[in-house]
Design a protein around this motif. Structure first.
Motif, PDB file in Angstrom:
ATOM      1  N   GLY A 101       0.852  -1.196   0.000  1.00  0.00           N
ATOM      2  CA  GLY A 101       0.000   0.000   0.000  1.00  0.00           C
ATOM      3  C   GLY A 101       0.884   1.240   0.000  1.00  0.00           C
ATOM      4  O   GLY A 101       1.981   1.223   0.556  1.00  0.00           O
ATOM      5  N   SER A 102       0.419   2.310  -0.637  1.00  0.00           N
ATOM      6  CA  SER A 102       1.302   3.482  -0.711  1.00  0.00           C
ATOM      7  C   SER A 102       1.407   4.207   0.630  1.00  0.00           C
ATOM      8  O   SER A 102       2.394   4.889   0.887  1.00  0.00           O
ATOM      9  CB  SER A 102       0.861   4.432  -1.825  1.00  0.00           C
ATOM     10  N   LYS A 103       0.437   4.044   1.509  1.00  0.00           N
ATOM     11  CA  LYS A 103       0.505   4.683   2.834  1.00  0.00           C
ATOM     12  C   LYS A 103       1.756   4.244   3.591  1.00  0.00           C
ATOM     13  O   LYS A 103       2.510   5.067   4.120  1.00  0.00           O
ATOM     14  CB  LYS A 103      -0.750   4.282   3.614  1.00  0.00           C
ATOM     15  N   GLY A 105       4.420   3.068   2.218  1.00  0.00           N
ATOM     16  CA  GLY A 105       5.574   3.585   1.485  1.00  0.00           C
ATOM     17  C   GLY A 105       5.861   5.040   1.814  1.00  0.00           C
ATOM     18  O   GLY A 105       7.014   5.434   1.980  1.00  0.00           O
ATOM     19  N   ILE A 106       4.798   5.838   1.913  1.00  0.00           N
ATOM     20  CA  ILE A 106       4.950   7.266   2.215  1.00  0.00           C
ATOM     21  C   ILE A 106       5.580   7.439   3.598  1.00  0.00           C
ATOM     22  O   ILE A 106       6.548   8.177   3.774  1.00  0.00           O
ATOM     23  CB  ILE A 106       3.580   7.978   2.131  1.00  0.00           C
ATOM     24  N   ALA A 107       5.043   6.724   4.581  1.00  0.00           N
ATOM     25  CA  ALA A 107       5.551   6.851   5.954  1.00  0.00           C
ATOM     26  C   ALA A 107       7.012   6.418   6.029  1.00  0.00           C
ATOM     27  O   ALA A 107       7.842   7.074   6.673  1.00  0.00           O
ATOM     28  CB  ALA A 107       4.699   6.019   6.910  1.00  0.00           C
ATOM     29  N   ASN A 204       5.497  13.083  -5.676  1.00  0.00           N
ATOM     30  CA  ASN A 204       4.062  13.214  -5.980  1.00  0.00           C
ATOM     31  C   ASN A 204       3.344  11.935  -5.559  1.00  0.00           C
ATOM     32  O   ASN A 204       3.778  10.830  -5.866  1.00  0.00           O
ATOM     33  CB  ASN A 204       3.802  13.483  -7.460  1.00  0.00           C
ATOM     34  N   ASP A 205       2.246  12.127  -4.849  1.00  0.00           N
ATOM     35  CA  ASP A 205       1.381  11.017  -4.462  1.00  0.00           C
ATOM     36  C   ASP A 205       0.271  10.944  -5.507  1.00  0.00           C
ATOM     37  O   ASP A 205      -0.603  11.810  -5.564  1.00  0.00           O
ATOM     38  CB  ASP A 205       0.822  11.287  -3.060  1.00  0.00           C
ATOM     39  N   ALA A 206       0.328   9.912  -6.350  1.00  0.00           N
ATOM     40  CA  ALA A 206      -0.587   9.807  -7.494  1.00  0.00           C
ATOM     41  C   ALA A 206      -1.670   8.758  -7.256  1.00  0.00           C
ATOM     42  O   ALA A 206      -2.066   8.037  -8.170  1.00  0.00           O
ATOM     43  CB  ALA A 206       0.209   9.493  -8.755  1.00  0.00           C
ATOM     44  N   ALA A 207      -2.190   8.706  -6.035  1.00  0.00           N
ATOM     45  CA  ALA A 207      -3.190   7.687  -5.686  1.00  0.00           C
ATOM     46  C   ALA A 207      -4.430   7.727  -6.596  1.00  0.00           C
ATOM     47  O   ALA A 207      -5.099   6.715  -6.780  1.00  0.00           O
ATOM     48  CB  ALA A 207      -3.611   7.838  -4.228  1.00  0.00           C
ATOM     49  N   TYR A 208      -4.711   8.922  -7.168  1.00  0.00           N
ATOM     50  CA  TYR A 208      -5.923   9.061  -7.997  1.00  0.00           C
ATOM     51  C   TYR A 208      -5.601   9.297  -9.467  1.00  0.00           C
ATOM     52  O   TYR A 208      -6.447   9.818 -10.217  1.00  0.00           O
ATOM     53  CB  TYR A 208      -6.807  10.201  -7.445  1.00  0.00           C
ATOM     54  N   GLY A 235       2.210   5.318  -6.360  1.00  0.00           N
ATOM     55  CA  GLY A 235       0.983   4.901  -7.012  1.00  0.00           C
ATOM     56  C   GLY A 235       0.372   3.755  -6.226  1.00  0.00           C
ATOM     57  O   GLY A 235       1.028   3.123  -5.390  1.00  0.00           O
ATOM     58  N   SER A 236      -0.892   3.496  -6.495  1.00  0.00           N
ATOM     59  CA  SER A 236      -1.617   2.514  -5.704  1.00  0.00           C
ATOM     60  C   SER A 236      -2.706   1.868  -6.542  1.00  0.00           C
ATOM     61  O   SER A 236      -3.266   2.508  -7.429  1.00  0.00           O
ATOM     62  CB  SER A 236      -2.256   3.232  -4.513  1.00  0.00           C
ATOM     63  N   LEU A 237      -3.010   0.624  -6.265  1.00  0.00           N
ATOM     64  CA  LEU A 237      -4.150  -0.012  -6.934  1.00  0.00           C
ATOM     65  C   LEU A 237      -5.422   0.118  -6.108  1.00  0.00           C
ATOM     66  O   LEU A 237      -6.493  -0.317  -6.531  1.00  0.00           O
ATOM     67  CB  LEU A 237      -3.853  -1.490  -7.231  1.00  0.00           C
ATOM     68  N   SER A 238      -5.299   0.746  -4.941  1.00  0.00           N
ATOM     69  CA  SER A 238      -6.433   0.826  -4.011  1.00  0.00           C
ATOM     70  C   SER A 238      -7.652   1.475  -4.627  1.00  0.00           C
ATOM     71  O   SER A 238      -8.769   0.996  -4.469  1.00  0.00           O
ATOM     72  CB  SER A 238      -6.029   1.617  -2.768  1.00  0.00           C
ATOM     73  N   LYS A 239      -7.462   2.589  -5.319  1.00  0.00           N
ATOM     74  CA  LYS A 239      -8.591   3.356  -5.813  1.00  0.00           C
ATOM     75  C   LYS A 239      -8.919   2.947  -7.252  1.00  0.00           C
ATOM     76  O   LYS A 239     -10.081   2.746  -7.590  1.00  0.00           O
ATOM     77  CB  LYS A 239      -8.315   4.866  -5.713  1.00  0.00           C
ATOM     78  N   SER A 240      -7.896   2.812  -8.105  1.00  0.00           N
ATOM     79  CA  SER A 240      -8.168   2.543  -9.521  1.00  0.00           C
ATOM     80  C   SER A 240      -8.716   1.134  -9.753  1.00  0.00           C
ATOM     81  O   SER A 240      -9.433   0.895 -10.717  1.00  0.00           O
ATOM     82  CB  SER A 240      -6.926   2.775 -10.366  1.00  0.00           C
TER      83      SER A 240
HETATM   84  C1  LIG Z   1      -6.072   6.418  -0.383  1.00  0.00           C
HETATM   85  C2  LIG Z   1      -4.836   7.266  -0.459  1.00  0.00           C
HETATM   86  C3  LIG Z   1      -3.554   6.714  -0.349  1.00  0.00           C
HETATM   87  C4  LIG Z   1      -3.317   5.347   0.225  1.00  0.00           C
HETATM   88  O1  LIG Z   1      -3.453   4.349  -0.574  1.00  0.00           O
HETATM   89  P1  LIG Z   1      -2.984   2.891  -0.170  1.00  0.00           P
HETATM   90  O2  LIG Z   1      -2.190   2.481  -1.354  1.00  0.00           O
HETATM   91  O3  LIG Z   1      -4.233   2.134   0.033  1.00  0.00           O
HETATM   92  O4  LIG Z   1      -2.149   2.924   1.068  1.00  0.00           O
HETATM   93  C5  LIG Z   1      -2.453   7.538  -0.510  1.00  0.00           C
HETATM   94  N1  LIG Z   1      -2.601   8.842  -0.751  1.00  0.00           N
HETATM   95  C6  LIG Z   1      -3.801   9.413  -0.840  1.00  0.00           C
HETATM   96  C7  LIG Z   1      -3.884  10.863  -1.097  1.00  0.00           C
HETATM   97  C8  LIG Z   1      -4.951   8.655  -0.687  1.00  0.00           C
HETATM   98  O5  LIG Z   1      -6.151   9.245  -0.720  1.00  0.00           O
END
Ligand SMILES: *Cc1c(COP(=O)(O)O)cnc(C)c1O
Length: 391
Positions: A101-103, A105-107, A204-208, A235-240
């Motif tokens: 998860g990118s969370k 990774g960010i931390a 850049n956090d490209a979650a979306y 990047g993340s597969l969480s939302k897409s």
């Molecule tokens: C949902 C979200 C994430 C976290 O995504 P994960 O990959 O599920 O940890 C990161 N950044 C932003 C801005 C988000 O809204």
């Protein structure tokens, strides 16, 4: 003895959990709460993705540890995704890292790139995880003010020179949570020039990145010439792909930073379950028709909600992406009071803007993560509210 470190003791309360507590209390009383507070998709992951998970889970060879930096299949799929969607070349071995998860990774990135006392520039309003991550790494926060008048693009001139001098990292998040703001590549180009000039790591956090409407395509920071010397992108597969619970994401870009984060993480985790990485690889290599279909749905919800808000006299910019609407709180309310009013009086949960930083005051965030039918209920309920403002 409390057994609790100062670091943890001094973490700011996670505002979402406070509101969730209140929601539980109301639900226990039998009240039907509609939750537009949490930024998690309501839809399931696509069939082909979990079919692949099941198939791979049946193979004993996949029950071993993954390599520390992630399976080559997943990293190659991330590189091919960047090539296909952004025309960016990445070396899957050195410029891509698998994340749980990118969370996560960010931390961990912040721990991997700053020393205690170093400053990190963060968007205000912004995703709260950035601030808590800086706190946990012993860093200092410098806030980059974003406001509606210029579409939430960074206002570099508002940063004090001395703050920029002590900063090591600059965080951006486009398409943005919570503001739903989107940008053109020129914004990343300016940010990269500043990063080069001030010797900052640009993140850049490209979650979306894939959740966009009306033909808009979100740029990647990696498309800026020279980005690899100065930038990384999450990047993340969480939302897409509606895979929030699967915990799979990635970071790409600068080799040294990727190596530092991989080294830190090799001491903390051993990457994600291989079948999840392989299923995620299939998702990234897909034709993204599931993403297109989902975006159509988010757009319908967005338009319905946006039109209803306008009718009620609540102002909101019409977003070109993300799963959010960022709306102005009616005159006379603080955002927290307005969110509480919605929850108490009509059982609708939204997130008060203040949860995302002091410049979030005056706004609230609606997550478009319920069905159209539920949104009709929301609109019906909101229209019953007295929005005259407090005396
Ligand atoms: C949902 C979200 C994430 C976290 O995504 P994960 O990959 O599920 O940890 C990161 N950044 C932003 C801005 C988000 O809204």
């Amino acid at each position: 003895m409390s057994f609790i470190s100062d670091k943890v003791e001094n973490l700011p309360p996670y505002l979402f959990s406070e509101l969730q507590k209140k929601k539980k209390t109301l639900e226990a009383k039998g009240i039907d709460v509609i939750d537009l507070g949490i930024g998690a998709p309501d839809l399931p992951a696509p069939n082909f993705v979990y079919d692949k998970l099941v198939e791979e889970a049946k193979k004993p060879v996949n029950h071993r540890y993954s390599t520390y930096s992630g399976s080559s299949e997943f990293k190659e799929a991330v590189a091919s995704f960047y090539k296909r969607h952004y025309a960016v070349d990445l070396d899957p071995d050195t410029e891509v890292l698998t994340l749980i998860g990118s969370k996560e990774g960010i931390a961990h990135l912040i721990q991997a790139v700053i020393n205690p006392g170093d400053a990190v520039i963060l968007p205000d309003p912004g995703y709260p995880v950035y601030q808590t991550s800086v706190h946990l790494a012993g860093g200092k926060t410098v806030l980059l003010p974003l406001d509606a008048y210029n579409g939430y693009v960074p206002q570099w001139e508002k940063l004090a020179n001395k703050d920029v001098q002590r900063a090591r990292v600059l965080f951006l998040n486009y398409p943005s949570n919570p503001t739903a703001a989107t940008i053109e590549l020129s914004t990343f180009m300016k940010a990269l020039s500043l990063a080069v000039e001030k010797q900052l790591l640009l993140v850049n956090d490209a979650a979306y990145d894939q959740i966009t409407f009306d033909g808009y395509k979100a740029p990647s920071v990696m498309q800026v010439p020279g980005a690899k010397t100065q930038a990384v992108e999450f990047g993340s597969l969480s939302k897409s792909f509606n895979m929030t619970g699967w915990r799979i994401g990635y970071v790409v870009g600068n080799k040294n930073v990727i190596r530092a984060l991989a080294t830190l993480k090799s001491n903390l985790d051993t990457s994600q379950f291989l079948p999840i990485q392989k299923a995620a690889a299939t998702a990234l290599r897909s034709d993204f028709s599931t993403v297109t279909a989902m975006n159509k749905l988010y757009k319908e919800r967005m338009e319905k909600m946006h039109a209803a808000l306008r009718e009620m006299g609540i102002y909101a910019e019409r977003p070109r992406g993300t799963i959010f609407i960022w709306a102005k709180v009616p005159d006379g309310f603080y955002s927290i009071d307005f969110a509480n009013k919605l929850l108490d009086e009509v059982g609708v949960m939204v997130t008060p803007g203040i949860a995302f930083g002091s410049l979030g005051e005056g706004y609230f965030r609606i997550a478009l993560t319920v069905t159209i039918k539920r949104l009709d209920d929301v609109i019906y309920r909101l229209k019953k509210l007295d929005l005259g403002g407090e005396a």
